[in-house]
Design a protein around this motif. Sequence first.
Motif, PDB file in Angstrom:
ATOM      1  N   GLU A 221       0.809  -1.204   0.000  1.00 37.40           N
ATOM      2  CA  GLU A 221       0.000   0.000   0.000  1.00 37.40           C
ATOM      3  C   GLU A 221       0.844   1.257   0.000  1.00 37.40           C
ATOM      4  OE1 GLU A 221      -3.352   0.225  -0.200  1.00 37.40           O
ATOM      5  OE2 GLU A 221      -3.307  -1.924  -0.581  1.00 37.40           O
ATOM      6  N   LYS A 222       2.156   1.129   0.146  1.00 39.48           N
ATOM      7  CA  LYS A 222       3.024   2.289   0.273  1.00 39.48           C
ATOM      8  C   LYS A 222       3.588   2.721  -1.077  1.00 39.48           C
ATOM      9  CE  LYS A 222       4.431   1.289   5.035  1.00 39.48           C
ATOM     10  NZ  LYS A 222       5.575   1.098   5.966  1.00 39.48           N
ATOM     11  N   LEU A 223       3.894   4.006  -1.184  1.00 35.64           N
ATOM     12  CA  LEU A 223       4.526   4.565  -2.372  1.00 35.64           C
ATOM     13  C   LEU A 223       5.823   5.259  -1.970  1.00 35.64           C
ATOM     14  CD1 LEU A 223       1.673   6.201  -4.524  1.00 35.64           C
ATOM     15  CD2 LEU A 223       2.979   4.143  -5.043  1.00 35.64           C
ATOM     16  N   TYR A 224       6.843   5.114  -2.821  1.00 32.63           N
ATOM     17  CA  TYR A 224       8.145   5.713  -2.541  1.00 32.63           C
ATOM     18  C   TYR A 224       8.626   6.514  -3.753  1.00 32.63           C
ATOM     19  CZ  TYR A 224       8.438   2.362   1.343  1.00 32.63           C
ATOM     20  OH  TYR A 224       8.200   1.624   2.485  1.00 32.63           O
ATOM     21  N   PHE A 225       9.218   7.683  -3.486  1.00 31.56           N
ATOM     22  CA  PHE A 225      10.017   8.349  -4.504  1.00 31.56           C
ATOM     23  C   PHE A 225      11.297   7.536  -4.623  1.00 31.56           C
ATOM     24  CE2 PHE A 225       8.030  12.455  -2.824  1.00 31.56           C
ATOM     25  CZ  PHE A 225       7.054  12.458  -3.789  1.00 31.56           C
ATOM     26  N   GLN A 226      11.606   7.058  -5.847  1.00 33.39           N
ATOM     27  CA  GLN A 226      12.769   6.188  -5.948  1.00 33.39           C
ATOM     28  C   GLN A 226      13.659   6.549  -7.129  1.00 33.39           C
ATOM     29  OE1 GLN A 226      12.541   1.652  -6.359  1.00 33.39           O
ATOM     30  NE2 GLN A 226      12.727   1.948  -4.151  1.00 33.39           N
ATOM     31  N   ARG A 227      13.330   6.084  -8.327  1.00 37.17           N
ATOM     32  CA  ARG A 227      14.208   6.316  -9.465  1.00 37.17           C
ATOM     33  C   ARG A 227      14.310   7.808  -9.757  1.00 37.17           C
ATOM     34  NH1 ARG A 227      12.871   7.101 -14.370  1.00 37.17           N
ATOM     35  NH2 ARG A 227      10.768   6.274 -14.076  1.00 37.17           N
ATOM     36  N   GLY A 228      15.511   8.353  -9.717  1.00 35.48           N
ATOM     37  CA  GLY A 228      15.727   9.772  -9.921  1.00 35.48           C
ATOM     38  C   GLY A 228      15.783  10.565  -8.623  1.00 35.48           C
ATOM     39  N   TRP A 229      15.336   9.951  -7.496  1.00 38.63           N
ATOM     40  CA  TRP A 229      15.340  10.640  -6.205  1.00 38.63           C
ATOM     41  C   TRP A 229      16.767  10.894  -5.725  1.00 38.63           C
ATOM     42  CZ3 TRP A 229      12.971  13.596  -2.923  1.00 38.63           C
ATOM     43  CH2 TRP A 229      13.377  13.655  -1.604  1.00 38.63           C
ATOM     44  N   LYS A 230      17.671   9.947  -5.949  1.00 39.24           N
ATOM     45  CA  LYS A 230      19.052  10.094  -5.491  1.00 39.24           C
ATOM     46  C   LYS A 230      19.700  11.320  -6.122  1.00 39.24           C
ATOM     47  CE  LYS A 230      23.355   7.495  -4.930  1.00 39.24           C
ATOM     48  NZ  LYS A 230      24.031   6.180  -5.155  1.00 39.24           N
ATOM     49  N   GLU A 231      19.468  11.527  -7.429  1.00 36.28           N
ATOM     50  CA  GLU A 231      20.034  12.690  -8.098  1.00 36.28           C
ATOM     51  C   GLU A 231      19.460  13.982  -7.523  1.00 36.28           C
ATOM     52  OE1 GLU A 231      18.926  10.021  -9.558  1.00 36.28           O
ATOM     53  OE2 GLU A 231      20.694   9.223 -10.603  1.00 36.28           O
ATOM     54  N   PHE A 232      18.160  13.970  -7.203  1.00 37.09           N
ATOM     55  CA  PHE A 232      17.524  15.146  -6.606  1.00 37.09           C
ATOM     56  C   PHE A 232      18.182  15.480  -5.263  1.00 37.09           C
ATOM     57  CE2 PHE A 232      14.273  17.121  -3.916  1.00 37.09           C
ATOM     58  CZ  PHE A 232      13.820  18.142  -4.729  1.00 37.09           C
ATOM     59  N   VAL A 233      18.442  14.452  -4.451  1.00 32.70           N
ATOM     60  CA  VAL A 233      19.070  14.645  -3.136  1.00 32.70           C
ATOM     61  C   VAL A 233      20.489  15.185  -3.284  1.00 32.70           C
ATOM     62  CG1 VAL A 233      19.956  13.428  -1.096  1.00 32.70           C
ATOM     63  CG2 VAL A 233      17.653  12.930  -1.957  1.00 32.70           C
ATOM     64  N   GLU A 234      21.264  14.557  -4.184  1.00 32.19           N
ATOM     65  CA  GLU A 234      22.668  14.938  -4.338  1.00 32.19           C
ATOM     66  C   GLU A 234      22.819  16.356  -4.869  1.00 32.19           C
ATOM     67  OE1 GLU A 234      24.283  11.892  -6.801  1.00 32.19           O
ATOM     68  OE2 GLU A 234      24.512  10.456  -5.135  1.00 32.19           O
ATOM     69  N   GLU A 235      21.999  16.732  -5.837  1.00 31.82           N
ATOM     70  CA  GLU A 235      22.168  18.033  -6.455  1.00 31.82           C
ATOM     71  C   GLU A 235      21.674  19.176  -5.573  1.00 31.82           C
ATOM     72  OE1 GLU A 235      20.990  18.196 -10.521  1.00 31.82           O
ATOM     73  OE2 GLU A 235      21.828  16.225 -10.954  1.00 31.82           O
ATOM     74  N   HIS A 236      20.895  18.847  -4.543  1.00 27.43           N
ATOM     75  CA  HIS A 236      20.480  19.869  -3.584  1.00 27.43           C
ATOM     76  C   HIS A 236      21.278  19.765  -2.273  1.00 27.43           C
ATOM     77  CE1 HIS A 236      16.914  20.067  -6.261  1.00 27.43           C
ATOM     78  NE2 HIS A 236      16.870  21.323  -5.868  1.00 27.43           N
ATOM     79  N   SER A 237      22.270  18.865  -2.251  1.00 30.59           N
ATOM     80  CA  SER A 237      23.139  18.691  -1.069  1.00 30.59           C
ATOM     81  C   SER A 237      22.313  18.468   0.196  1.00 30.59           C
ATOM     82  CB  SER A 237      24.047  19.918  -0.891  1.00 30.59           C
ATOM     83  OG  SER A 237      24.851  20.111  -2.041  1.00 30.59           O
ATOM     84  N   LEU A 238      21.278  17.643   0.088  1.00 27.88           N
ATOM     85  CA  LEU A 238      20.429  17.359   1.241  1.00 27.88           C
ATOM     86  C   LEU A 238      21.139  16.446   2.220  1.00 27.88           C
ATOM     87  CD1 LEU A 238      17.007  16.855  -0.587  1.00 27.88           C
ATOM     88  CD2 LEU A 238      17.838  18.886   0.596  1.00 27.88           C
TER      89      LEU A 238
END
Length: 348
Positions: A74-91
Amino acid sequence: MGDDCRGCQKWEEHIYWSRFQAVQFFQILSGCYNEQLAVPQKFVNNLREKLAGCVALKGPSGAIWNVGLTACGEKLYFQRGWKEFVEEHSLQENDLLIFKYNGGSQFDVVMFDQQSYCEKEASYFIRKCGHQELPSRGKANGNPTPVTPLTPETNSESSVEVIRATTKRKKPREAQTSVKQGTRGKRGARKGSMSRIRSAEIQLKSNRRPVTEEEKANAIQMASAVASCYGFVVIMAPGNVYKGFFLSIPTDWAGKYLPTTEKNFDLTLRVKENAWTTRCYHRKISGSGYRKFVLENNLEEFDVCVFRLASRSDDIVFDVSIFRVVEEVVPPSRVTQAVPSRCYKRRK
């Protein structure tokens, strides 16, 4: 009193999730936050049907990242492409992110620093060169490989290219037959003329209010945000939705991703649980099935459709996502056409 309060709470929740144009949630990054991020379950329960397999995350800089949604039970996850989003915003761990859902599978994301509790200033100055997947043959995890449009007209508002549908149609061969060929040629010409008359029998007139250039650009932007996950993007033209009723599949895209070698074949257009079977002639989708698809979805000029090849084995199926320039649906009306007829003199 307790029952009344619960009744009011349910009413408030219903109004919020069904009527509000924008809804929000926040997440504090923890654990394996750089690999995936869970969408709150209450958000999923209320909006699962509106979330496509790929969403657009728009950062404070205005740049957009395409991120795949992965279901686990029943759960949904941000996954493919999420790592790039995190890295490029230095989260970093314990950073707080607020996600504002504006419809059309797009989220505006605001980011707060873990130590200062203030917005991350650097998030407003991210330069994104574009992270589109390279098209290739084959399947991944049983699904068609995501593709991007190959024969597009570039839109200045987005790095993703889109296809502006054409209204031109080649004349039937029968209509081009020379009269010198005799009776057979004349019959062929008459047959071609009749086919054009039949295709022109149904014509629609829009009752929608005039649309603005900003609304057109917004529809293109929302569609382009999911284009890398769904195949090719088409901006609807009059010949697709008001008269003629046909749609051309991009030639280069068809050559690479359609499995069939036949010029004519059946295919299915699917919008959620509804489906329409139609015919494809020389890479042109037309026929009564396509016309029903247009009419029953109230498609109009400048609406943008994303076509994703969902099945390409024996049955060719396209999942279609529709991005309207105007949310309010006002069905078009039919235009009454005079049918030419022969006049005969009465005998006295």
